[in-house]
Write an enzyme that holds these catalytic residues in place. Sequence first.
Site, PDB file in Angstrom:
ATOM      1  N   HIS A  61       0.836  -1.203   0.000  1.00  0.00           N
ATOM      2  CA  HIS A  61       0.000   0.000   0.000  1.00  0.00           C
ATOM      3  C   HIS A  61       0.870   1.252   0.000  1.00  0.00           C
ATOM      4  O   HIS A  61       1.297   1.730   1.049  1.00  0.00           O
ATOM      5  CB  HIS A  61      -0.920  -0.009   1.228  1.00  0.00           C
ATOM      6  N   LEU A  64       2.416   6.483  -5.196  1.00  0.00           N
ATOM      7  CA  LEU A  64       3.591   6.964  -5.930  1.00  0.00           C
ATOM      8  C   LEU A  64       3.313   8.282  -6.658  1.00  0.00           C
ATOM      9  O   LEU A  64       4.231   8.902  -7.193  1.00  0.00           O
ATOM     10  CB  LEU A  64       4.095   5.898  -6.907  1.00  0.00           C
ATOM     11  N   ASP A 306       1.276   2.704   3.688  1.00  0.00           N
ATOM     12  CA  ASP A 306       0.379   3.774   3.226  1.00  0.00           C
ATOM     13  C   ASP A 306       1.183   5.047   2.966  1.00  0.00           C
ATOM     14  O   ASP A 306       0.728   6.160   3.249  1.00  0.00           O
ATOM     15  CB  ASP A 306      -0.758   4.032   4.233  1.00  0.00           C
ATOM     16  N   HIS A 310       3.381  14.259   0.360  1.00  0.00           N
ATOM     17  CA  HIS A 310       2.788  15.565   0.046  1.00  0.00           C
ATOM     18  C   HIS A 310       3.906  16.596   0.109  1.00  0.00           C
ATOM     19  O   HIS A 310       4.747  16.540   1.003  1.00  0.00           O
ATOM     20  CB  HIS A 310       1.712  15.945   1.070  1.00  0.00           C
TER      21      HIS A 310
END
Lengths: 440, 313
Positions: A61, A64, A306, A310
Site C-alpha cells: 500500500h 507513488l 500507506d 505531500h
Amino acid sequence: MAWLVKGARLLDPARGIDRTGDLLIDGGKIARIGGEIRADGEPETIDAKGCVLAPAFVDMHVHLREPGREDAETIESGTRAAAAGGFGAVACMPNTDPPLDSQGAIRFVLERAEEAGPVRVLPIGCITAGRRGERLAEIGDLVRAGAAAISDDGSWVESPLLMRRALEYARMFDIPVVTHAEDKRLSAGGVMHEGEMSLRLGLRGIPAESEVVAIERDVRLADLAGGRLHVAHVSTAEGVAVVRRAKERGLPVTAETAPHYLAQTDRCLAGYDTNRKMNPPLRTAADRDALREAVADGAIDAIATDHAPHPLHEKEVEFDAAPFGVVGLETALAVLLTYLVRAGHLPLPRLVECMTSAPARILGLDLPGLAEGRDASLVLFDPDGSWVVDPSRFESISRNTPFAGERLFGEIKALFLGPRRIVPRPKSGGGFLFPDEEAK
Amino acid sequence: MKLARKDLLGLEGVAREEIELILNTAGTFKEVLQRKIPKVPTLRGKTAVNLFFEASTRTRVSFELAEKRLSADSVSIAKAMSSAEKGETLLDTVRNLQAMKIDFLIIRHPASGAPHFLASRLDAAVINAGDGAHEHPTQGLLDLFTVRERFGSFEGLRIVIVGDVLHSRVARSNVFGLRTVGARVTLCGPRTFLPKGIEALGVEIETDVDRAIEGADVVMVLRIQKERQDGCFLPTLREYAVLFGINRKRADRLKPGCLIMHPGPINRGVEIEPEVADGPRSVILDQVTNGVAVRMAVIYLLSGGEVEHGVVG
C-alpha cells in the site's frame, strides 16, 4: 557479479528458516545457502555478523503520485525510497490523476517502473470508473494489463450494491478487493480521531465507528459475494475485532495496518503537527495496543506503510487545511523494530512475515525469499544500528514524516534484487548510493 | 513576578499563579482606564498587529484599544483586505509581517491551532484571539476577571455554561480557566452539543437547563450560531429557545446574586431573552469593559512587564 553474505541471521519465516549462516548470490540468483560456504571463484564477501538477511520487503500500500502529482513523488523517487527502506516490491494505489482505471494507465505505471530501477511495482487498479463510485471499472482489462488488485483507496465504495458486484466480479480474476473502510457520511469534515484529544484541541473528530461500520458492511458483502476482501489501514480496536470475527467464520478476509498506528496515538497531535495528520487518523493508546496484539496473533496479516507523500508547502498550513497522509517507506523497518520488536511486543520473525510473505500471499505473488535457485530478492539489515530521522536525507521527494528527529533502531545495509545490489550509506551520514546507476 | 511565556495560545496548561498574575495586573489597568487620561506610555515603540480572519467587532476593538492605551503602535488587518484573498498562505502573510519587525501578533482564525502553527515559527509574541472551536483565552480571562470582581474569589462557586459547547472556543477557555482556579463547572446544552467524554475535563453535565441553573452562582450563556439549525444538531432554533433559552421565568428562579454572562454577540430571543440580557443580573457590558483591561494585562505581561514595581512604569 557474485556476493557471499557471511555470518548473517538467515530469516525466512514462511520457509521455516531462522539460523546463522552464509548465503551466496551469483548471477542474480541465490546460488547456495549454508552454515559456512566456501565459494568457487571470488565473490565479494560481506561480513554480516549481527545482521539479518531476509526476503526483501513487500509494501502492499503506497502512493507513488505519478501520474499527476510528480511534485510530491514520482515512480522513480518512490521506488528509490522503497529501496532505501528495504522493499523489493511495492503495490501502488490508483488515486493518481488520472486514476489508474484503464489498461493504458496500468501499462504506463509498469513502463515507468521498468525504467526507474529494480524495485518491482505492482499497480492496483480502480474498483470503479474514475474512482467515482458509480459504475465498475473495466476490471478484466486492468488485470490483463497487470493490476495486482483493485481499490478505490481514499474513498469507500459507498453503494453496497456496487461493492457487492465488485466483489463478485473480482472473483473471476482471483484478485483481492482492497477497501478503504470509512463511511465519510459519519466522519464528515473530521481531521483527527474523535475523542478527548479532539475535544481539547477543538478539532473536528473522525469517530472510530466510521471505520468499524464500513469494515462490518464490507465483511458481510464479502460473505454474500464470496469474493476476497482486503481491509486497508485498519486503525481501531473495534475494526480489528470485526476482522477477527470474520476470520473465525472462515471468510476470505485479510487486513493490514501501518507502522504509524502501531507507534503513535492521537496524543501526538497536541502541537497540531500536520505531519501527523493522516486518514484514518492516529487513534488512542487502546487502539494502538489492540493493533499490536492483532499483528502478533495474525488477526492482522500484513503491515503496509500507506506511504503518502505531500509537498512541504501543502503541509505547512493550518491543521484543517493540510492534506491527509504521511511518508513511510524509509522509516518503516526502523519504526517497527524500535516500537514493536525492541519493545517486546512482536518477535522479529513475525515482523518479517508481516512485511514479506503475508502481503505476497494477499497479492498472489510468488513467495520471495531464501531458496536456492531463486532470483535474489533479499534485504540485509542491522537491527541494532541506530540513526536519527532526518527528512532532508530522504530519497522520497516529500518529507512529511511523523518521526522526524527521532532516534530509531534498524539500518538497511543492502538490498539484493536480481543482479543488482543497492547499498545505502548510513542513514545519518547522507543519501543513498545506487552503485549500478553510478556506474552508468 | 513575570509571565514566563512567549505566547498566550490557550488557558489549558496555564497555571493558577499565572492566571492570578494576569487578573491582578488587569485590576491595576482597570484603574488606569478610569483616569482622566486613560493611557500609559508602557509599550511606546512596540508594534502590534491584529490579524483577523473572521468577523469581529468586540474582540478586535478591545485589542486595538488595549494596544493604544499602552501606547503601542498597532495595525489591524481583516481577511477581506489581506493578501490571503490573493491566495497567499497564512505562513507567508505572517512571515512578511515579521519582516516588518512586529512585537505582537494577535490572531483570530477559523482553523483550530492556527495560532500554534504561527507561534512556533515567529519571534513575535502570539496572542490567540479565537481559533476555530479551540480556545479564546482572553475571553476566558475577562470572564474570570468579571466573576472574581463580583465574588472576590472563586472559592465554592458553581458556574453553569449553557449552549453549543462542541463548537465553542469560549466554553473551552472558560472550562480550562475555571477548573484551574478551583470553580465547579456544569455544562448544559442539547446532547448534540456536548461532546462525548467531556467529563474528562473535570466538569459536570446536565441536559435539563432548569436543574442545571438551580442554585448556580453564574450562568454563562453561549451564542447559538444560526447555521447550526441544520436539522442535524438542532431541529429548530425555536425548540432550542424553549428547551434551553434563558428567559424571564428561568431568570426569576435564579438564586439572589447569580450573574448572567454572555460573550456576545447575542441572538436575542434565542439563547437569551432581551429582558434578561438587559436585566439587573446581567454583567454582559461589564465583561466588555473588563476585556480592555485584561488584554492590556496580557500584552503588558507578554512584553516582559513585571508587576512588583507597579504596573504603570
